[in-house]
Design a protein around this motif. Structure first.
Motif, mmCIF file in Angstrom:
data_model
loop_
_atom_site.group_PDB
_atom_site.id
_atom_site.type_symbol
_atom_site.label_atom_id
_atom_site.label_comp_id
_atom_site.label_asym_id
_atom_site.label_seq_id
_atom_site.Cartn_x
_atom_site.Cartn_y
_atom_site.Cartn_z
ATOM 1 N N PRO A 1 0.232 -4.783 19.125
ATOM 2 C CA PRO A 1 0.784 -4.322 17.857
ATOM 3 C C PRO A 1 -0.261 -4.469 16.748
ATOM 4 N N ILE A 2 -0.348 -3.470 15.906
ATOM 5 C CA ILE A 2 -1.307 -3.502 14.811
ATOM 6 C C ILE A 2 -0.748 -2.645 13.687
ATOM 7 N N ILE B 1 -0.641 0.116 10.909
ATOM 8 C CA ILE B 1 -1.338 1.402 10.753
ATOM 9 C C ILE B 1 -1.123 1.967 9.342
ATOM 10 N N VAL C 1 -0.311 5.418 7.438
ATOM 11 C CA VAL C 1 0.244 6.759 7.624
ATOM 12 C C VAL C 1 0.150 7.494 6.287
ATOM 13 N N MET D 1 10.825 5.890 7.436
ATOM 14 C CA MET D 1 10.037 4.833 8.096
ATOM 15 C C MET D 1 10.405 3.461 7.544
ATOM 16 N N ARG E 1 13.478 2.453 9.334
ATOM 17 C CA ARG E 1 13.065 2.184 10.719
ATOM 18 C C ARG E 1 12.516 0.755 10.798
ATOM 19 N N ALA E 2 11.630 0.406 9.865
ATOM 20 C CA ALA E 2 11.053 -0.939 9.834
ATOM 21 C C ALA E 2 12.145 -1.986 9.600
ATOM 22 N N MET F 1 11.934 -5.985 9.706
ATOM 23 C CA MET F 1 10.808 -6.163 8.790
ATOM 24 C C MET F 1 11.268 -6.087 7.334
ATOM 25 N N LEU G 1 6.063 -3.476 5.998
ATOM 26 C CA LEU G 1 5.718 -2.087 5.665
ATOM 27 C C LEU G 1 5.684 -1.917 4.151
ATOM 28 N N HIS H 1 2.063 -2.322 8.058
ATOM 29 C CA HIS H 1 1.979 -0.866 7.993
ATOM 30 C C HIS H 1 1.988 -0.409 6.539
ATOM 31 N N VAL I 1 2.537 3.285 4.292
ATOM 32 C CA VAL I 1 2.832 4.718 4.264
ATOM 33 C C VAL I 1 2.536 5.225 2.860
ATOM 34 N N ALA J 1 -7.262 6.686 7.257
ATOM 35 C CA ALA J 1 -5.874 6.618 7.729
ATOM 36 C C ALA J 1 -5.819 6.749 9.250
ATOM 37 N N ASP J 2 -4.720 6.243 9.852
ATOM 38 C CA ASP J 2 -4.526 6.356 11.303
ATOM 39 C C ASP J 2 -3.775 7.630 11.661
ATOM 40 N N THR J 3 -2.730 7.946 10.884
ATOM 41 C CA THR J 3 -1.906 9.116 11.153
ATOM 42 C C THR J 3 -1.750 9.896 9.858
#
Lengths: 212, 212
Positions: free
Chosen positions: A41-42, A44, A46, A62, A65-66, A71, A139, A171, A173, A187-189
């Protein structure tokens, strides 16, 4: 079974078999990708950008979701402050799970005062930095940050430095049109939300529940 | 004031003034659009499609936006059932506000059985129809419906007929890759989520909180 029925039956069997083979291949590809991906787990980064709908709402999706994974979430809303959106109303029900900071004053085209906007964006970034320094926050949602970067209310290099120094598991976003290249690079995504059709342009007013 | 300082001061004034003029024009354009748009509240159909991230999470973001405005929400998850996602965990906290129906069995490339998938999609659509017939539900989220349409588990014309017969004030959000043309044609707002960059392809595993 009549000849016609038998043909239909064979057709349908053939379709089902082709489907099975195709899905089997797809499963193999996906399983291989999952196996190849690093399972550690890391946190990211977005980025949701582009002119279409869904950049902020995806960020809020998101966030829940977290929260579903237990979280804590920190939200900073840049630029959009004047609107009391449905998300804000909803998320303010959970003060132990979500910390909310709204920049205030609304869209810059309402205020038309660059100096004041810059000052407010800088204050909002200070709040973002406290979230980015807090490992108990899983997040961080930086809603409409790209707009503040686009108008140079904030320096992109300073922002990136703070992002990269955050806790390893956190994370982030980031939403808003016109994400700067430098941000996309780290960024990762990154997703570009493109407009195919927009109700507003077709003369339908912004609707509670979907637009705000 | 030195000559240098005075020049800097003038530059900065000029930037601020240009910004003010630009924002003033932008405000005029936006105000005109708002004035031209029909202010009557009306339910809209939103479609989130494309290969990028954010289709479902944007749908869930709209769900909490609607909840923030006091609306009830109905969610049907097509295809994705096997995953217990963060959103589902979170939204199941609010049984009086959100009705949740999950199709079960997970991705079709796990089951590899077209007949069973079709049957399950049809059952899920029956649940969707009960939401689409209930005026007390302000927003219906049909998550991954496009996948069920793409594999022809459901007939697009039958689905559209049910969508168009729903209560006038009800919003519908439909997600999934490959939205069929017929659906795009009747939708009010359609966004194509395009991949710019994806952490998963770069070898980073799916992360709790952002991906599931």
């Amino acid at each position: 079974m009549s000849e016609q029925n038998s043909e239909n039956h064979n057709d349908s069997q053939a379709i089902n078999e082709r489907h099975r083979v195709r899905m089997e291949r797809k499963k193999a590809v996906i399983d291989a990708q999952i196996a190849a991906a690093d399972d550690q787990p890391i946190g990211i980064i977005v980025v949701n950008t582009g002119n279409g709908k869904g950049k902020s709402s995806s960020g809020f999706g998101m966030a829940i979701r977290a929260m579903g994974h237990g979280m804590k979430v920190g939200v900073v809303q840049f630029i959009k402050g004047a609107l009391s959106t449905g998300e804000e109303k909803f998320l303010r029900r959970f003060p132990d799970e979500v910390s909310f900071h709204v920049m205030g004053e609304g869209y810059t085209w309402d205020t038309q005062n660059r100096e004041r906007d810059t000052e407010k964006a800088q204050l909002a970034w200070q709040q973002a930095r406290t979230f980015l320094a807090d490992p108990s926050i899983g997040l961080v949602l930086l809603d409409e940050l790209n707009i503040a970067l686009k108008y140079r209310y904030l320096d992109v290099h300073a922002v990136i430095a703070d992002l990269l120094e955050r806790p390893a598991m956190q994370h982030v976003v980031i939403t808003g049109r016109g994400a700067p290249e430098e941000l996309v690079a780290i960024a990762d995504t990154v997703t570009e939300m493109g407009v195919v059709k927009h109700a507003f342009k077709a003369g339908i007013g912004a609707q509670a529940g979907t637009e705000w």
